[in-house]
Design a protein around this motif. Structure first.
Motif, PDB file in Angstrom:
ATOM      1  N   GLN A  68      -8.365  -1.417 115.576  1.00  0.00           N
ATOM      2  CA  GLN A  68      -7.160  -1.470 116.411  1.00  0.00           C
ATOM      3  C   GLN A  68      -6.675  -0.071 116.750  1.00  0.00           C
ATOM      4  O   GLN A  68      -6.508   0.766 115.873  1.00  0.00           O
ATOM      5  N   GLY A  69      -6.469   0.152 118.051  1.00  0.00           N
ATOM      6  CA  GLY A  69      -6.001   1.467 118.474  1.00  0.00           C
ATOM      7  C   GLY A  69      -7.124   2.447 118.747  1.00  0.00           C
ATOM      8  O   GLY A  69      -6.883   3.596 119.102  1.00  0.00           O
ATOM      9  N   LYS A  70      -8.347   1.995 118.564  1.00  0.00           N
ATOM     10  CA  LYS A  70      -9.537   2.827 118.815  1.00  0.00           C
ATOM     11  C   LYS A  70      -9.413   4.160 118.081  1.00  0.00           C
ATOM     12  O   LYS A  70      -9.119   4.186 116.887  1.00  0.00           O
ATOM     13  N   HIS A  71      -9.594   5.289 118.799  1.00  0.00           N
ATOM     14  CA  HIS A  71      -9.675   6.564 118.083  1.00  0.00           C
ATOM     15  C   HIS A  71      -8.328   7.047 117.549  1.00  0.00           C
ATOM     16  O   HIS A  71      -8.257   8.086 116.905  1.00  0.00           O
ATOM     17  N   TYR A  72      -7.260   6.289 117.792  1.00  0.00           N
ATOM     18  CA  TYR A  72      -5.995   6.629 117.143  1.00  0.00           C
ATOM     19  C   TYR A  72      -5.936   6.022 115.740  1.00  0.00           C
ATOM     20  O   TYR A  72      -5.008   6.274 114.982  1.00  0.00           O
ATOM     21  N   ASN A  73      -6.916   5.206 115.433  1.00  0.00           N
ATOM     22  CA  ASN A  73      -7.003   4.543 114.137  1.00  0.00           C
ATOM     23  C   ASN A  73      -7.859   5.410 113.209  1.00  0.00           C
ATOM     24  O   ASN A  73      -8.981   5.783 113.561  1.00  0.00           O
ATOM     25  N   VAL A  74      -7.335   5.703 112.025  1.00  0.00           N
ATOM     26  CA  VAL A  74      -8.042   6.619 111.114  1.00  0.00           C
ATOM     27  C   VAL A  74      -9.411   6.084 110.737  1.00  0.00           C
ATOM     28  O   VAL A  74     -10.404   6.812 110.706  1.00  0.00           O
ATOM     29  N   VAL A  75      -9.492   4.780 110.448  1.00  0.00           N
ATOM     30  CA  VAL A  75     -10.769   4.197 110.042  1.00  0.00           C
ATOM     31  C   VAL A  75     -11.779   4.296 111.193  1.00  0.00           C
ATOM     32  O   VAL A  75     -12.947   4.647 110.982  1.00  0.00           O
ATOM     33  N   TYR A  76     -11.330   4.014 112.397  1.00  0.00           N
ATOM     34  CA  TYR A  76     -12.217   4.097 113.570  1.00  0.00           C
ATOM     35  C   TYR A  76     -12.736   5.523 113.737  1.00  0.00           C
ATOM     36  O   TYR A  76     -13.934   5.748 113.938  1.00  0.00           O
ATOM     37  N   GLN A  77     -11.829   6.500 113.613  1.00  0.00           N
ATOM     38  CA  GLN A  77     -12.224   7.916 113.757  1.00  0.00           C
ATOM     39  C   GLN A  77     -13.245   8.315 112.704  1.00  0.00           C
ATOM     40  O   GLN A  77     -14.290   8.889 113.004  1.00  0.00           O
ATOM     41  N   ARG A  78     -12.909   8.038 111.462  1.00  0.00           N
ATOM     42  CA  ARG A  78     -13.802   8.462 110.358  1.00  0.00           C
ATOM     43  C   ARG A  78     -15.141   7.725 110.447  1.00  0.00           C
ATOM     44  O   ARG A  78     -16.187   8.292 110.123  1.00  0.00           O
ATOM     45  N   ALA A  79     -15.104   6.472 110.863  1.00  0.00           N
ATOM     46  CA  ALA A  79     -16.346   5.716 111.019  1.00  0.00           C
ATOM     47  C   ALA A  79     -17.217   6.368 112.098  1.00  0.00           C
ATOM     48  O   ALA A  79     -18.426   6.535 111.922  1.00  0.00           O
ATOM     49  N   THR A  80     -16.585   6.752 113.206  1.00  0.00           N
ATOM     50  CA  THR A  80     -17.335   7.381 114.301  1.00  0.00           C
ATOM     51  C   THR A  80     -18.073   8.605 113.797  1.00  0.00           C
ATOM     52  O   THR A  80     -19.239   8.833 114.138  1.00  0.00           O
ATOM     53  N   GLU A  81     -17.381   9.412 112.985  1.00  0.00           N
ATOM     54  CA  GLU A  81     -17.976  10.681 112.529  1.00  0.00           C
ATOM     55  C   GLU A  81     -18.957  10.463 111.381  1.00  0.00           C
ATOM     56  O   GLU A  81     -20.084  10.946 111.405  1.00  0.00           O
ATOM     57  N   TYR A  82     -18.510   9.715 110.361  1.00  0.00           N
ATOM     58  CA  TYR A  82     -19.294   9.636 109.128  1.00  0.00           C
ATOM     59  C   TYR A  82     -20.537   8.782 109.296  1.00  0.00           C
ATOM     60  O   TYR A  82     -21.577   9.049 108.681  1.00  0.00           O
ATOM     61  N   LEU A  83     -20.449   7.719 110.100  1.00  0.00           N
ATOM     62  CA  LEU A  83     -21.578   6.815 110.236  1.00  0.00           C
ATOM     63  C   LEU A  83     -22.593   7.293 111.273  1.00  0.00           C
ATOM     64  O   LEU A  83     -23.687   6.750 111.357  1.00  0.00           O
ATOM     65  N   TYR A  84     -22.233   8.263 112.068  1.00  0.00           N
ATOM     66  CA  TYR A  84     -23.161   8.813 113.061  1.00  0.00           C
ATOM     67  C   TYR A  84     -24.447   9.274 112.357  1.00  0.00           C
ATOM     68  O   TYR A  84     -24.377   9.831 111.269  1.00  0.00           O
ATOM     69  N   PRO A  85     -25.640   9.039 112.878  1.00  0.00           N
ATOM     70  CA  PRO A  85     -25.972   8.674 114.261  1.00  0.00           C
ATOM     71  C   PRO A  85     -25.879   7.186 114.600  1.00  0.00           C
ATOM     72  O   PRO A  85     -26.177   6.798 115.735  1.00  0.00           O
ATOM     73  N   VAL A  86     -25.516   6.352 113.625  1.00  0.00           N
ATOM     74  CA  VAL A  86     -25.261   4.951 113.977  1.00  0.00           C
ATOM     75  C   VAL A  86     -23.914   4.932 114.709  1.00  0.00           C
ATOM     76  O   VAL A  86     -22.923   5.450 114.194  1.00  0.00           O
ATOM     77  N   ARG A  87     -23.903   4.327 115.903  1.00  0.00           N
ATOM     78  CA  ARG A  87     -22.738   4.496 116.783  1.00  0.00           C
ATOM     79  C   ARG A  87     -21.873   3.245 116.860  1.00  0.00           C
ATOM     80  O   ARG A  87     -22.373   2.119 116.764  1.00  0.00           O
ATOM     81  N   VAL A  88     -20.589   3.486 117.077  1.00  0.00           N
ATOM     82  CA  VAL A  88     -19.673   2.373 117.334  1.00  0.00           C
ATOM     83  C   VAL A  88     -19.734   2.038 118.824  1.00  0.00           C
ATOM     84  O   VAL A  88     -19.719   2.933 119.670  1.00  0.00           O
ATOM     85  N   LYS A  89     -19.861   0.764 119.126  1.00  0.00           N
ATOM     86  CA  LYS A  89     -19.979   0.358 120.532  1.00  0.00           C
ATOM     87  C   LYS A  89     -19.383  -1.027 120.689  1.00  0.00           C
ATOM     88  O   LYS A  89     -19.701  -1.949 119.933  1.00  0.00           O
ATOM     89  N   GLU A  90     -18.530  -1.160 121.690  1.00  0.00           N
ATOM     90  CA  GLU A  90     -17.873  -2.448 121.916  1.00  0.00           C
ATOM     91  C   GLU A  90     -18.877  -3.475 122.389  1.00  0.00           C
ATOM     92  O   GLU A  90     -19.770  -3.161 123.181  1.00  0.00           O
ATOM     93  N   GLY A  91     -18.726  -4.711 121.880  1.00  0.00           N
ATOM     94  CA  GLY A  91     -19.529  -5.817 122.395  1.00  0.00           C
ATOM     95  C   GLY A  91     -20.899  -6.002 121.766  1.00  0.00           C
ATOM     96  O   GLY A  91     -21.619  -6.930 122.122  1.00  0.00           O
ATOM     97  N   GLY A 146     -18.387  11.714 100.311  1.00  0.00           N
ATOM     98  CA  GLY A 146     -17.430  11.318 101.349  1.00  0.00           C
ATOM     99  C   GLY A 146     -16.000  11.316 100.877  1.00  0.00           C
ATOM    100  O   GLY A 146     -15.296  10.333 101.012  1.00  0.00           O
ATOM    101  N   ASP A 147     -15.562  12.436 100.292  1.00  0.00           N
ATOM    102  CA  ASP A 147     -14.197  12.488  99.759  1.00  0.00           C
ATOM    103  C   ASP A 147     -13.157  12.336 100.838  1.00  0.00           C
ATOM    104  O   ASP A 147     -12.077  11.816 100.586  1.00  0.00           O
ATOM    105  N   SER A 148     -13.497  12.817 102.033  1.00  0.00           N
ATOM    106  CA  SER A 148     -12.496  12.780 103.086  1.00  0.00           C
ATOM    107  C   SER A 148     -12.597  11.495 103.887  1.00  0.00           C
ATOM    108  O   SER A 148     -11.977  11.372 104.934  1.00  0.00           O
ATOM    109  N   VAL A 149     -13.363  10.550 103.425  1.00  0.00           N
ATOM    110  CA  VAL A 149     -13.639   9.338 104.185  1.00  0.00           C
ATOM    111  C   VAL A 149     -13.001   8.139 103.487  1.00  0.00           C
ATOM    112  O   VAL A 149     -13.126   8.000 102.274  1.00  0.00           O
ATOM    113  N   PRO A 150     -12.322   7.249 104.222  1.00  0.00           N
ATOM    114  CA  PRO A 150     -11.713   6.074 103.596  1.00  0.00           C
ATOM    115  C   PRO A 150     -12.755   5.180 102.933  1.00  0.00           C
ATOM    116  O   PRO A 150     -13.920   5.136 103.348  1.00  0.00           O
TER     117      PRO A 150
END
Lengths: 415, 355
Positions: free
Chosen positions: B298-321, B268-272
């Motif tokens: 914060q900022g949802k998909h404008y946030n780098v950590v949120y974006q990378r988490a969405t991609e790298y952690l998939y198929p485990v998904r980010v979901k509000e609540g 995961g070199d490209s992942v925070p």
């Protein structure tokens, strides 16, 4: 002695067949994924290796070039993970979704809509099949699927240019113009390869359509079909390029209307396999989804700063190719022989640049940001298209000299 | 005056020989100059009263800066209070020779003030941030500019003239050429020279039409295999040059890196770092869905950590609540009182279970 291309010609027709077979794998793989299945990448490898041996028996340089360069490409890709934005967050994220959900339409299920879920899935489907071969997903090896997407183009290039010297010159132009963009996971370089080949094939079809033997136009149209399939399913802009490429073959289709069935069938395939499901999922492309396209366009047209940025962008990224384009256009405009065969292809090139201009003028992003993040990748189609047409012109000139060579003889010199 | 055939052949041979020797020389020089295996990236975060376009130059061991320059590309600009703008500049420089120095021209006119918040130098897999002290030391030797202030916030410079600039010395690690590339470059030059000599031999032996001035002679000899051989050699050399240039952009290539390509779940070199930690916690606790709190989301998909988490952690998904949430450990206090329990923590990231 009349110079003949007999042996070279047959093997080059075989290379068209190889290109068709490799494309058939991609089509079958897409259809399989739409049903939750996939085709093993080993089939692709077998067809690739067999094609190299079968097509280029008498031309070892072709084999060495294609095999060596494909291997080098794969080794370079394997040396680091996918890091660039579109590659990581769009193409290979979609591939990951296909891999895990076992469905070609996984990205349409509503997750992460910011990742441009309307974008087509040719390379993602190949990457997912590659991952199935290894049994796991990671950030690195799936990107080797771009080489799988390029492979039919290598064989098609051999068919278009025939002689090794010109094929190598074209292949060099692809690498020198597109450079790292060929391998970083973006689709723009791959799209440029197929668009440029498609234009050359369109010219070939136009020239051949004057030949009374009907079989002589079917071959270039099969090649155009390969290009159309790849363009339409590589990225959204590819469909525009595919349509422009077909426009370049209008003179040939005018003479042989039956040839237009090939792009029509492939357009139908694209619509049924991809566009319809996207539409049913309620997903729009971001460029048209935002309101105010017309007002933004009018505002930017009247803004000198916007024009300054746009002129700088087009000049900076394409100026080395304008001279060659100008030369070809002048020849096509003033030569009656050229007009019919070449002018539509050149119009297609300039039309693409006009389309780009309109896209930039109407973009809902900040124009400076859009131009800086786009870099030179969007003009690859024009740059490589111009060079390809230039090389194809050289090929035609060379063939004419050969055809007329028997008219010339010098005493005492054996020909 | 009519020339005999022998004379024509001699002229063509001499012309062809001269042309190919010239091509050989040019190709060898081009090979050295056009292939640019040395690349550095310079990025800066600068705060000023208005957007400042910047220029950067590069030089070798002796800092003689030539006219070729790079405009630093300005990234997204965000406006701060008090009429200031924060701009991120980035430039990638490639060179045929090692880059030891860069020169930054940050100002466009006299009297301007800029705060250099961050200056980074890097290659593809290695970068370092210049400390404020180091930046101040280098900038204070600059031309027509003055260091006003240097502290944790950054280094503030002001322009004193019409051509203010300063130099930065590049870390040694960025200037080394990979040994495999160096050896390959030498081998490629030798291959070019040998191939060109073979081409010359072919031309002299077969008196082909390259360099021919007379169309009929060219047309009559086109059938000879030598012409195709030479054009094939020329095509192969051009292709080899193109491929070699592409390879030169990958100076970090090594066999160890290629082996990593087949490790399950990859590198995961490209992942925070935060996202890699989340992956470990997800795997350990068999989390199916998660939410991101505070800075992480914060900022949802404008946030780098949120974006990378969405991609790298998939198929485990980010979901509000959902009940499983990630938060930075330093901010955990507020969440514990809201009915959340900390399940686990690692490297500054906490996994919460909230009801």
């Amino acid at each position: 002695m009349e110079y003949r291309y007999c042996c070279v010609d047959k093997s080059m027709n075989r290379s068209l067949l190889a290109s068709l077979l490799l494309s058939a794998y991609s089509i079958a793989n897409l259809v399989a994924w739409s049903a939750g299945l996939h085709l093993s990448v080993l089939i692709f490898l077998a067809v690739f290796i067999y094609s190299l041996v079968y097509c280029f028996k008498k031309s070892p340089l072709h084999v060495i070039s294609i095999l060596l360069i494909s291997t080098i490409f794969v080794l370079l890709i394997l040396s680091h993970p996918v890091t660039d934005w579109d590659a990581r967050s769009i193409w290979f994220f979609h591939a990951k979704q296909i891999y895990y959900e076992d469905s070609l339409f996984a990205q349409l299920f509503g997750y992460a809509r910011w990742s441009h879920t309307d974008y087509p899935v040719l390379v993602p489907s190949l990457a997912a099949s590659l991952a199935k071969l290894f049994g796991f997903w990671n950030e690195i090896f799936p990107r080797a699927s771009v080489v799988m997407a390029l492979a039919p183009g290598f064989f098609l290039g051999a068919y278009v240019f025939r002689s090794y010297g010109l094929f190598a010159a074209w292949f060099s132009a692809v690498i020198l113009i597109c450079q790292g963009w060929l391998l970083n996971g973006y689709m723009d370089a791959i799209v440029a390869v197929y668009f440029s080949l498609g234009l050359a094939l369109a010219v070939q079809a136009n020239i051949s359509s004057r030949n009374s033997e009907s079989v002589s136009t079917i071959f270039p149209f099969l090649g155009i079909g390969v290009c159309f399939f790849h363009l339409s399913l590589l990225k959204n802009e590819g469909l525009i390029l595919a349509i422009l490429m077909v426009f370049a073959a209008v003179p040939a289709m005018w003479r042989r209307p039956s040839n237009s069935l090939i792009p029509l069938v492939l357009l139908l395939f694209y619509v049924v396999l991809w566009k319809l499901p996207v539409s049913l999922a309620g997903i729009e492309t971001d460029l048209t989804a935002n309101d105010g396209i017309l007002s933004r366009g009018i505002q930017r047209v009247q803004d000198p700063t916007s024009w300054s940025m746009l002129i700088d962008y087009f000049h900076r990224n394409s100026y080395p190719f304008y001279t060659l384009f100008g030369f070809l256009t002048v020849g096509a405009v003033f030569s009656k022989k050229w007009q019919f065969n070449w002018l539509p292809a050149l119009i297609a090139l300039i039309a693409y640049m006009m389309v780009l201009l309109v896209v930039f003028l109407t973009t809902y992003h900040d124009l400076a940001w859009h131009l800086s993040t786009t870099e030179e990748r969007l003009v690859f189609a024009f740059n490589l298209g111009t060079v390809t047409l230039g090389l194809y012109f050289l090929k035609n000139v060379g063939e004419k000299i050969v055809a007329n060579a028997h008219k010339y003889s010098i005493k005492g010199v054996e020909v | 005056m009519k020339f005999s055939l022998d004379q024509k052949v001699k002229v063509h041979k001499a012309g062809a020989l001269a042309l190919v020797i010239a091509l050989m020389t040019v190709a060898t020089v081009l090979l050295v100059l056009l292939i640019k295996p040395f690349e550095i990236k310079v990025s800066m975060v600068v705060i000023g009263q208005s957007y400042q376009p910047m220029t950067i130059y590069h030089a070798g061991k002796i800092p003689e800066f030539k006219e070729d320059e790079f405009q630093m590309t300005a990234m997204a600009e965000s406006s701060l209070t008090e009429g200031l703008s924060k701009v991120e500049h980035e430039a990638k420089i490639r060179s045929a020779l090692p880059i030891h120095h860069v020169r930054i021209d940050p100002f466009t006119k006299s009297g301007e003030v800029l705060l250099f918040e961050e200056v980074k130098m890097g290659a593809i897999d290695y970068d370092y941030t210049l400390s404020a002290n180091l930046l101040m030391a280098q900038a204070s030797k600059g031309n027509q500019l003055a260091v006003i202030e240097a502290n944790e916030a950054g280094v503030k410079l002001s322009s004193l003239g019409e051509d203010p600039h300063f130099q930065l010395r590049i870390d040694k690690a960025l200037v080394q050429e990979a040994m495999w590339l160096y050896i390959f470059r030498v081998a490629a030059i030798l291959f070019f020279v040998a191939s060109m000599m073979y081409a010359v031999f072919q031309i002299v032996e077969n008196s082909t039409a390259i360099g021919a001035m007379f169309y009929e002679f060219y047309a009559s000899s086109i059938g000879r295999n030598a012409t195709r051989t030479v054009s094939s050699i020329a095509g192969f050399l051009l292709l080899a040059f193109a491929v070699y240039q592409l390879m030169a952009m990958h100076t970090w290539w090594s066999v160890e890196r290629v082996k990593q390509a087949f490790v399950a779940d990859g590198v995961g070199d490209s992942v925070p770092a935060e996202v890699k930690t989340m992956k470990e916690l997800i795997t350990k606790h068999n989390v199916q869905e998660y939410d991101l709190l505070g800075d992480l989301g914060q900022g949802k998909h404008y946030n780098v950590v949120y974006q990378r988490a969405t991609e790298y952690l998939y198929p485990v998904r980010v979901k509000e609540g959902v009940s499983n949430k990630f938060i930075k450990t330093e901010f955990i206090a507020s969440t514990l009182s809201a009915g959340c329990q900390e399940q686990d923590r690692k490297d500054g990231i906490s996994l919460l279970l909230c009801r």
